[in-house]
Design an enzyme around this catalytic site. Structure first.
Site, PDB file in Angstrom:
ATOM      1  N   CYS B 438     -45.435  96.213 -72.959  1.00  0.00           N
ATOM      2  CA  CYS B 438     -46.417  97.185 -73.494  1.00  0.00           C
ATOM      3  C   CYS B 438     -46.250  98.430 -72.956  1.00  0.00           C
ATOM      4  CB  CYS B 438     -47.868  96.504 -73.417  1.00  0.00           C
ATOM      5  SG  CYS B 438     -48.306  95.107 -74.239  1.00  0.00           S
ATOM      6  N   GLU B 440     -45.358  99.226 -69.315  1.00  0.00           N
ATOM      7  CA  GLU B 440     -45.229  99.161 -67.716  1.00  0.00           C
ATOM      8  C   GLU B 440     -44.029  99.797 -67.504  1.00  0.00           C
ATOM      9  OE1 GLU B 440     -46.106  96.559 -70.193  1.00  0.00           O
ATOM     10  OE2 GLU B 440     -45.798  94.951 -69.018  1.00  0.00           O
TER      11      GLU B 440
END
Lengths: 263, 841
Positions: B438, B440
């Site tokens: 997502c 990171e």
């Protein structure tokens, strides 16, 4: 500073406005207007007095008094966005020049701290007021609704001589970027002839290069009901995109101005 | 690059057909991998685990059915049916066993399973009892951590049930030297191992496992070479025949050897990307800086006139389609949390090189164009933005945003680079970051980041403050005192921090137990040979072979917490308009909507005490009866009205997301209550914990396990997503919301923060609209926001899609750190997306 305590009456402050002048802007809506345009989408702006309007079943107080200092504090919050987009402060209304001291204080205050300024106005006010704000104004978005005085009176409540006269003076001053805006209202001014006449008038103003054609919309209709007023335009159908494109092309051809649909 | 911006690169018919083929039927679960791994495991019992893993991988690659889909230019499919998935019983299987018959009918991410496959899976599952990573993790976990999970304080479900994934490997290494080169490297290292070395056993068996795995991959490509030749022989169409022969030639070279052309590089990339996901079930296997490592091959072929931009585009489009062909079946609960069949394969373009120069290139543009062509959720396309980003690149990105599929996500180099340096990365590595899953950030090919380690619901510890650590009648957390007795806000906030700290420590325990279980039961030799320094250290990433090791669990619900605490501070402690007792009762009664278990237990206790006090004994059955009666009893009308008024009062105080300094600063402190304690913990791989602030889509299902909160949120409704304001509570427009979010400390949340905004399409119309949109992103980033993503789709469209899902099969929306097909999401998640505040005119 003295001017910071100047009070004004507003009915809204809208951040992230992207259709009212260059860049991302914060619009301060001042309350009170001398016109009564039939199509007005902010009818709650017209009275100077504080009013109550029903919004989705709830009574909402429209209008509050605020100092220049407090207003500019809110305007200041979006400075990063002005910097990146070339935006800034826009005064709108109502007719913002009906509160000349407040308007002047806001505009000069913003300029002092390096914020770009604009107003949306119909310019129908004694020229001394306009003259006083011009040194602090980057963009004057001026409404010209019709070139015929009688027709103008019929649909807005006032004739247009003063406005047209002021437009010439503002242009002649060379102190601000003057942009002409025309609300395109069916049954009023949406003929090819009238739009071209306005465009020609605008093109004759020294320094004017741009004109915005703003298609009529009905988004303000519910507010009339909320104020207990009658909406006399409910039979009017907004112009189609095709009609707008034809008008834009005609105006462009007649005047040589850079015309666009919407702000 | 300018010529590319203006170049018309149409989508070819081939791509249209390949996309249509993806959606010919409901995704299907296939049994081949599960059968093959079970066969292999049965034969290798008693051997070192690393050897067993390599042998199992080899057995799978040698025997799993292969296929070349009609019209494909890039080959390699993990399943026979498009968008199908294999299963991974070595991680967990009980949920699959239990859900086999309901997979096809469930709300989120349904899968069909043939009768035959069901039987086969049931048969192989028998072998795995007690042998999975989740079994071992459970054995390692502390009782109190298990209890906290049962009570939904947090969930480490992702890695508990699945492989870890969440990594970007050294694609550039495979492109350059091929697996032959890696085998050679492993062999050299193996020859240096002395039998007398202390770590000989571990090191040598690992290196042998690497060699075996790489050979298996080379053989897998050989199977495709043979298949392509066979199909070419049988092909009557001369054009397709030539394509198949080219595919065969590609597979003869890569991935065994270094790629010599851009086309071969694409094929080589694909085998890596696909097979990593066949080795283990982890998702978020992210291609990373694809525009950078593919660039040398692209440049060379363009320079030599052996490649046209048009064909390069078609190859990229083909890869994009393939990325959507992979799939994963999760348990029903996780499917809600990761809704949309998503694999989160994050591919990022633009940004700086290791020396701080901008390296946006032609491929960066072609990658954006590929997403415009396929209009599908994968890859999760991201762009890196910094002060030196070319404006025209951002314009191209904004054009994709305007198409409304929620791509790309925007990342701020100016925050992420220093945040990573703060975690111990070198300047060069930090500048070379890419994004996993997502949101990171990490350095590709050197990091085992365990980026999606858990979801921590920051609202639940607040409930524990109100209940003094009791949940469902059980003391599950520490006692922070009776809430009614707390006389200052400071005292109250301290209690919240203590509840947070305690439960964070349990989260750490749970994650570390799972971490160790992966190292012991599922070390991954194939993955590890493409992550530094595994080969040199002689151990897998699961055992700490990577240069950088982190564990990154996510907190969410910041907006609810900030709003709740601000309301308490204001109304209970400053203005004294509400008493703590009133608030407590109103929350327990869900603002008059009904009594929850907590209150029912509490009232029952009082009643029983009364009974006992008056000398009557109450047996267990009677207690149950009392609870039942209370739960049934509705709240009296008068009380309902009072509680509704109280809720209105709570709603009336200022909320996070409106650029109000007081509230925003509280939000910053709330975020610290999660991010700061996390920093001190270590994981078994020798790395440290780092917090993220994003929810994937777990804010909906986990919200459904959360009682009413003092921000006026009703029980069981979604909590706020990521660092975004609560849905509908930000009323001052997108700049105000962005300013509030920017006031959080994004540097410390180095596992990523997630900020959603939703725009009406009219806000991005025309060149002017794009310019203003870019200005908005840049201004948020000027204020040190880290990430921003957008849904540009009108509310009317989404409502219509709910009514007529068949007409909107391809409608892609942004969910959290990823995009998904709207109609495949559960109703609750659809509603949540519709309710996000729309920023428009």
């Amino acid at each position: 500073m003295e001017y910071e305590n100047t009070l004004g009456r507003i009915f809204d402050i809208q951040r992230f406005s992207i259709h009212d002048g260059p860049g991302i802007r914060t619009i301060v809506f001042l309350k009170g207007c001398i016109l009564r345009c039939r199509w007005c989408c902010n009818p709650e702006s017209q009275e100077l007095g504080i009013q109550t309007m029903r919004v989705q079943g709830i009574n909402k107080v429209i209008g509050r008094d605020i100092t220049v200092k407090d207003t500019l504090e809110i305007v200041e919050k979006d400075r990063p966005y002005y910097r990146r987009s070339g935006g800034g402060l826009t005064l709108s209304g109502g007719e913002c020049l009906l509160q000349p001291e407040f308007a002047l204080a806001l505009l000069s205050g913003a300029k002092q701290v390096g914020i770009n300024t604009a107003i949306e106005s119909m310019g129908g006010i004694q020229y001394e007021v306009i003259e006083s704000i011009l040194p602090h104004l980057d963009y004057f978005l001026m409404d010209i609704k019709h070139t015929n005085a009688e027709k103008h009176r019929e649909f807005t409540g006032k004739t247009n001589e003063l406005m047209l006269e002021n437009a010439k003076k503002i242009a002649a001053s060379g102190q601000t970027n003057l942009i002409i805006r025309v609300p395109v209202i069916p049954t009023f001014n949406n003929s090819r002839d009238e739009i071209c006449t306005i465009a020609e008038f605008a093109a004759a103003l020294p320094g004017v290069k741009r004109m915005h054609l703003l298609p009529y919309h009905r988004l303000g209709q519910d507010k009339y009901e909320g104020l207990g007023r009658e909406y006399t335009m409910d039979h009017i159908i907004p112009p189609t995109n095709e009609e707008m494109v034809l008008l834009k092309e005609a105006a462009q051809k007649a005047s040589g101005l850079d015309c666009q649909i919407g702000g | 690059m300018k010529h590319l911006y203006n170049m018309d690169l149409p989508k070819t018919d081939r791509i249209v057909k390949l996309i249509d083929h993806l959606f010919i039927k409901m995704p299907e679960v296939e049994s081949a991998r599960a059968i093959l791994i079970t066969e292999s495991y049965k034969e290798t019992e008693g051997e070192p685990i690393i050897t067993r893993r390599a042998k199992a991988f080899e057995h799978i690659l040698n025997h799993i059915p292969i296929t070349i889909r009609e019209g494909e230019l890039i080959v390699g499919s993990s399943t026979l049916a498009p968008r199908g998935c294999q299963t991974y019983p070595e991680f967990s299987y009980e949920w699959l066993e239990a859900e086999l018959d309901t997979l096809a009918s469930r709300g989120a991410d349904p899968f069909s399973v043939s009768e035959k496959a069901r039987e086969e899976l049931r048969e192989v599952h028998k072998y795995w009892k007690g042998k999975t990573t989740s079994d071992l993790a459970t054995a390692y976990m502390a009782e109190e951590a298990k209890r906290a999970i049962e009570h939904n304080i947090f969930t480490p479900g992702n890695y508990f049930y699945n492989g870890v994934g969440h990594v970007t490997v050294q694609y550039e290494k495979v492109l350059s030297i091929g697996y032959d080169g890696i085998i050679k490297e492993a062999e050299d290292l193996l020859s240096q191992c002395k039998a007398s070395d202390a770590d000989y056993a571990k090191r040598s068996s690992f290196l042998q496992a690497v060699i075996r795995s790489c050979r298996a991959v080379i053989n897998y490509a050989e199977r495709y070479r043979i298949l392509a030749n066979q199909m070419a022989d049988a092909c009557a169409d001369p054009v397709r025949k030539a394509e198949l022969l080219q595919i065969a030639r590609n597979c003869a070279v890569v991935p065994a050897k270094g790629a010599t052309t851009f086309y071969e590089a694409c094929q080589s990339f694909w085998f890596v990307q696909q097979l990593l996901q066949l080795e283990s079930s982890g998702h978020s296997i992210s291609p990373g800086r694809f525009d950078q490592y593919m660039d040398p091959y692209y440049q060379r072929d363009i320079r030599n006139n052996t490649l046209t931009v048009e064909f390069a585009q078609e190859l990229l489009d083909s890869i994009w389609v393939k990325l959507n062909d992979l799939n994963k079946c999760r348990d029903a609960d996780s499917a809600e949390g990761f809704a949309g069949y998503s694999l989160f394969q994050n591919l990022i373009v633009g940004g700086q090189n290791t020396e701080g120069q901008d390296v946006t290139n032609e491929l960066s543009f072609l990658c954006i164009q590929a997403s415009m062509h396929v209009m599908l959720p994968q890859p999760s396309l991201s762009v890196r933005v910094w002060n030196g980003s070319p404006h025209i690149f951002l314009l191209k990105a904004a054009e994709l945003t305007r198409l409304g599929i929620g791509l790309p996500a925007y990342y701020n180099d100016e925050v992420i680079i220093p945040a990573l340096i703060n975690r111990g990365l070198t300047l060069a590595d930090a500048r070379d970051y890419s994004i996993i899953g997502c949101v990171e950030p990490q350095k590709a090919g050197k990091t085992e980041g365990w980026h999606d380690a858990a979801f921590f619901n920051m609202c639940r510890p607040l409930e524990l403050v109100f209940s003094n650590g009791v949940d469902g009648g059980e003391q599950i957390s520490i006692q922070t005192g009776k809430v009614e007795d707390m006389t200052t806000f400071k005292e109250f906030f301290k209690a919240y921090q203590e509840q947070m700290e305690y439960n964070i420590s349990l989260l750490v325990n749970a994650d570390n137990a799972i971490d160790l279980a992966h190292a012991e039961r599922c070390p991954l030799p194939f993955l590890s040979c493409m992550v530094e320094d595994c080969l040199k250290r002689g151990k897998t990433v699961q055992e700490g072979g990577a240069v950088y090791n982190f564990t990154g669990p996510q907190g969410f619900g910041i907006a609810n917490m900030a709003d709740s605490l601000y309301a308490i501070q204001k109304l209970v402690y400053e203005e004294r308009k509400i008493s703590m007792n009133e608030l407590k009762n109103a929350l327990a009664a869900n603002f008059g909507k009904g009594i929850n278990k907590e209150l029912a237990y509490h009232i029952t206790e009082e009643i029983v005490r009364e009974f006992v006090h008056s000398g009557k004994n109450v047996d267990k059955d009677q207690v149950t009866e009392i609870i039942k009666a209370i739960l049934k009893e509705s709240v009296p009308e008068e009380e309902k009205k009072k509680q509704d008024e109280l809720r209105q009062l709570l709603l009336s105080v200022p909320k996070f997301g409106n650029d109000i300094t007081e509230v925003d600063e509280l939000a910053r402190d709330v975020a610290y209550a999660y991010t700061k304690p996390m920093e001190k913990y270590k994981n078994p791989r020798g790395g440290s914990f780092q917090a993220g602030l994003y929810p994937v889509s777990a804010n909906v299902p986990l919200g459904a396990q959360t009682g009413a909160t003092p921000d006026g949120r009703y029980a069981y409704t979604p909590v706020a997503d990521g660092v975004s304001p609560s849905a509908g509570r930000d009323v001052n427009g997108p700049t105000a919301a962005a300013n509030s979010v920017a006031k959080l400390d994004h540097f410390i949340a180095s596992n990523g923060t997630l900020f959603n905004q939703k725009f009406h399409p009219s806000a991005l119309s025309g060149r002017e609209g794009l310019e203003k949109f870019i200005a908005l992103v840049r201004s948020f980033f000027d204020q040190k926001g880290s990430h921003m993503q957008f849904n540009v789709v009108s509310r009317e469209t989404l409502l219509d899609a709910q009514k007529n899902p068949d007409l909107y099969k391809h409608l892609v929306v942004r969910v959290a750190g990823y995009s998904a097909l709207f109609t495949t999401l559960s109703r609750a998640l659809q509603d949540d997306i519709i309710n996000r505040t729309e920023q428009g005119l």
